[in-house]
Design an enzyme around this catalytic site. Structure first.
Site, PDB file in Angstrom:
ATOM      1  N   CYS A 119     -21.039  27.908  60.328  1.00  0.00           N
ATOM      2  CA  CYS A 119     -21.319  29.066  59.479  1.00  0.00           C
ATOM      3  C   CYS A 119     -22.785  29.497  59.421  1.00  0.00           C
ATOM      4  O   CYS A 119     -23.141  30.603  59.832  1.00  0.00           O
ATOM      5  CB  CYS A 119     -20.846  28.775  58.051  1.00  0.00           C
ATOM      6  SG  CYS A 119     -19.170  28.161  57.921  1.00  0.00           S
ATOM      7  N   HIS A 207     -24.832  31.698  52.110  1.00  0.00           N
ATOM      8  CA  HIS A 207     -24.945  30.409  52.810  1.00  0.00           C
ATOM      9  C   HIS A 207     -26.237  30.291  53.611  1.00  0.00           C
ATOM     10  O   HIS A 207     -26.275  29.653  54.656  1.00  0.00           O
ATOM     11  CB  HIS A 207     -23.730  30.183  53.700  1.00  0.00           C
ATOM     12  CG  HIS A 207     -23.380  28.719  53.852  1.00  0.00           C
ATOM     13  ND1 HIS A 207     -22.289  28.265  54.550  1.00  0.00           N
ATOM     14  CD2 HIS A 207     -24.008  27.603  53.397  1.00  0.00           C
ATOM     15  CE1 HIS A 207     -22.240  26.958  54.515  1.00  0.00           C
ATOM     16  NE2 HIS A 207     -23.273  26.522  53.823  1.00  0.00           N
TER      17      HIS A 207
END
Length: 557
Positions: A119, A207
């Protein structure tokens, strides 16, 4: 995270590893502590988001001002999850008509790649247009306890598989989870677009660091509705259908650590207003309407189809009984929600008279993971999330811009998400920062057919510690330093990477190794060290039994 929380989680993980007694008892204690910490975080009730309102009257018609840009990023979406590519979940039983329509009305990049196979490094690349070798943002930050508890659960549950390896020294010296972020001095696409008067909005997953200096507001976004939990809906919501993946230690950790929360502009956490895919779409429609009279950049980073696997009961019923494990039906229902989101956003742009001069781009941050135990999500490619085989990094990349991009365009040029930042800048007419080296290429000519063709031999790079890859032209090389393995494929002849030519083509192997070595020279070291190394099967999901001789790689994170 508070230091004592981190220390307590680490201590308990260590005690669990060393203590006698049943493994299940030890892992349950560790996961119970994670769940306790998650449940202790305060989350206020849902509240309206006070989105900034643009001008009531437009100074220019939409066609006369810089185009709006809407970038929709899915999470862990596999190539075969979209019927655009001839697939669709459950053997094509669940299709994606809204995404298919967008693709038919615009361009499909048929050889598009994520920046990384996990990610965060992928997201850092698309935000900056720079490889991890320049930014140092090479590994995905994980919450405290993760590097100890997940390996402990894995090694207890799967003693027949290669173990997850831990680096206790690296974990002990790592900065807190919140401080593991994209350095503020990096220039993001949002900062570049603001120089052209764009109003910039982030909605969804970030993130790239949770401390204030790393949050979207500090990285060029005027507004941010950030994901602050891991649940798509509360686990006990009457409108949710949950699917636990009990054989996956990551899934067990996520359920234990998950809560349901969001925040606006870094403020107090509060409960979202519904299933995340739908709630974030609701708020995106408000953003489009609020900014209809000025150029805007909307970055909608959906959490689906990342686990925990949760769907609305309505979507679950709508996809019907498609056979297979229960988690497949929930997964299919999550895909349906994402497709609905795209349809609603396109309808809002049409309603506001903005569709003609708005560039809408859709992609995924990496391939689908094998640990959810569903076959064929990345078909026909080998591998998945956590590997540099095509299934881990080949992703959808679709673009619709009726004013400039011909409907039905198919672009075979190999491209990466590292190219998105300079492309968005070119679309907006913005200059790239003069004191920063941008690795990505401007794809505007490829999109519009106007301008010189880009070099199809230009290399694309991937790196995660000792595991690296490069593609140049039709050739792709992977190197795993830990295992001493090299893979070489001719993707024109062998797009699914079945025949390793590393020994048969020594000249090509030597040339690509030299290209990779040149890229690595002068690299910036990782911002923080890898704390664990996970074995990732290339040809099997985690639900399938492991046999000695099955191909796997070690993935450092």
């Amino acid at each position: 995270m508070k230091r004592w929380h981190k220390a307590l989680l680490g201590t308990l993980g260590g005690l669990a590893l060393a203590a006698g007694g049943a493994w299940m008892f030890r892992t349950d204690i560790a996961l119970a502590l994670v769940r306790w910490r998650s449940s202790s975080q305060p989350v206020a009730p849902n509240r309206p988001v006070p989105w900034q309102q643009g001008p009531a009257q437009a100074a220019q018609r939409p066609s006369e001002r810089p185009p709006n840009i809407v970038f929709i990023l899915f999470d862990d979406l596999g190539m075969n999850d979209l019927s655009t590519f001839g697939g669709g979940v459950a053997g094509g039983k669940v299709k994606t008509p809204n995404i298919d329509k967008l693709a038919a009305e615009g361009a499909i990049f048929t050889q598009a790649y994520a920046g990384n196979a996990t990610c965060s490094p992928s997201r850092a690349q698309l935000m900056t247009g720079r490889y991890a070798t320049r930014t140092g943002f090479e590994f995905t930050p994980t919450p405290a306890g993760f590097p100890r508890i997940v390996p402990m659960v894995w090694n207890q549950m799967h003693p027949d598989r290669p173990p997850i390896l831990t680096n206790d020294e690296a974990e002990a010296s790592a900065p807190p989870f919140e401080e593991q972020g994209l350095p503020p001095e990096e220039v993001t696409v949002a900062e570049v677009l603001k120089t052209r008067g764009y109003h910039t909005v982030h909605i969804g997953k970030w993130h790239l660091g949770n401390a204030p200096k790393f949050l979207p507001k500090a990285q060029g976004f005027d507004e941010s509705l950030n994901m602050d939990g891991l649940l798509h809906l509360p686990e006990d919501d009457p409108n949710v259908v949950n699917a636990h993946v009990d054989f996956d230690p990551i899934d067990r950790f996520l359920w234990a650590s998950a809560h349901y929360a969001t925040s606006y502009n870094g403020g107090e956490k509060f409960a979202p207003g519904g299933y995340l895919a739908d709630y974030w779409t609701d708020e995106s429609l408000k953003v489009i309407e609020a900014n209809r009279n000025r150029p805007f950049f909307l970055y909608l980073a959906q959490w689906g189809v990342h686990s925990p696997l949760q769907a609305t009961r309505a979507d679950y019923e709508a996809v019907g009984d498609i056979g297979g494990p229960e988690r497949l039906r929930v997964y299919a229902a999550m895909i349906r929600a994402l497709d609905r989101s795209v349809g609603r956003i396109m309808a809002k742009l049409e309603e506001q008279g903005l569709a003609e001069n708005t560039l809408v781009v859709i992609s995924s941050d990496n391939g689908a993971p094998g640990y959810v135990g569903l076959q064929g999500l990345n078909a026909p490619f080998r591998g998945g999330k956590g590997s540099f085989f095509e299934g881990g990094i080949r992703v959808p990349l679709l673009a619709r811009w009726p004013a400039q991009v011909a409907a039905g365009s198919r672009i075979a040029l190999p491209v990466g998400q590292v190219d998105l930042m300079p492309t968005f800048a070119a679309v907006a007419g913005a200059s790239l920062p003069g004191d920063v080296m941008i690795d990505g290429r401007n794809l505007l000519a490829a999109l519009t057919g106007n301008g010189p063709a880009l070099d199809p031999q230009a290399p694309l790079f991937w790196s995660s510690g000792y595991y690296k890859a490069v593609r140049t032209g039709d050739w792709k090389l992977q190197v795993n330093g830990k295992q001493g393995k090299v893979w070489l494929y001719n993707l024109a002849a062998d797009p699914t990477e079945k025949v390793n030519l590393a020994d048969r083509e020594p000249a090509v192997r030597k040339r690509l190794l030299a290209v990779l070595a040149a890229h690595e020279r002068g690299r910036k070291p990782p911002l923080y060290a890898s704390t664990f190394e996970t074995p990732v099967s290339i040809d099997k999901t985690l639900a399938e039994p492991y046999r000695k001789g099955d191909e796997f790689i070690y993935w450092p994170n």
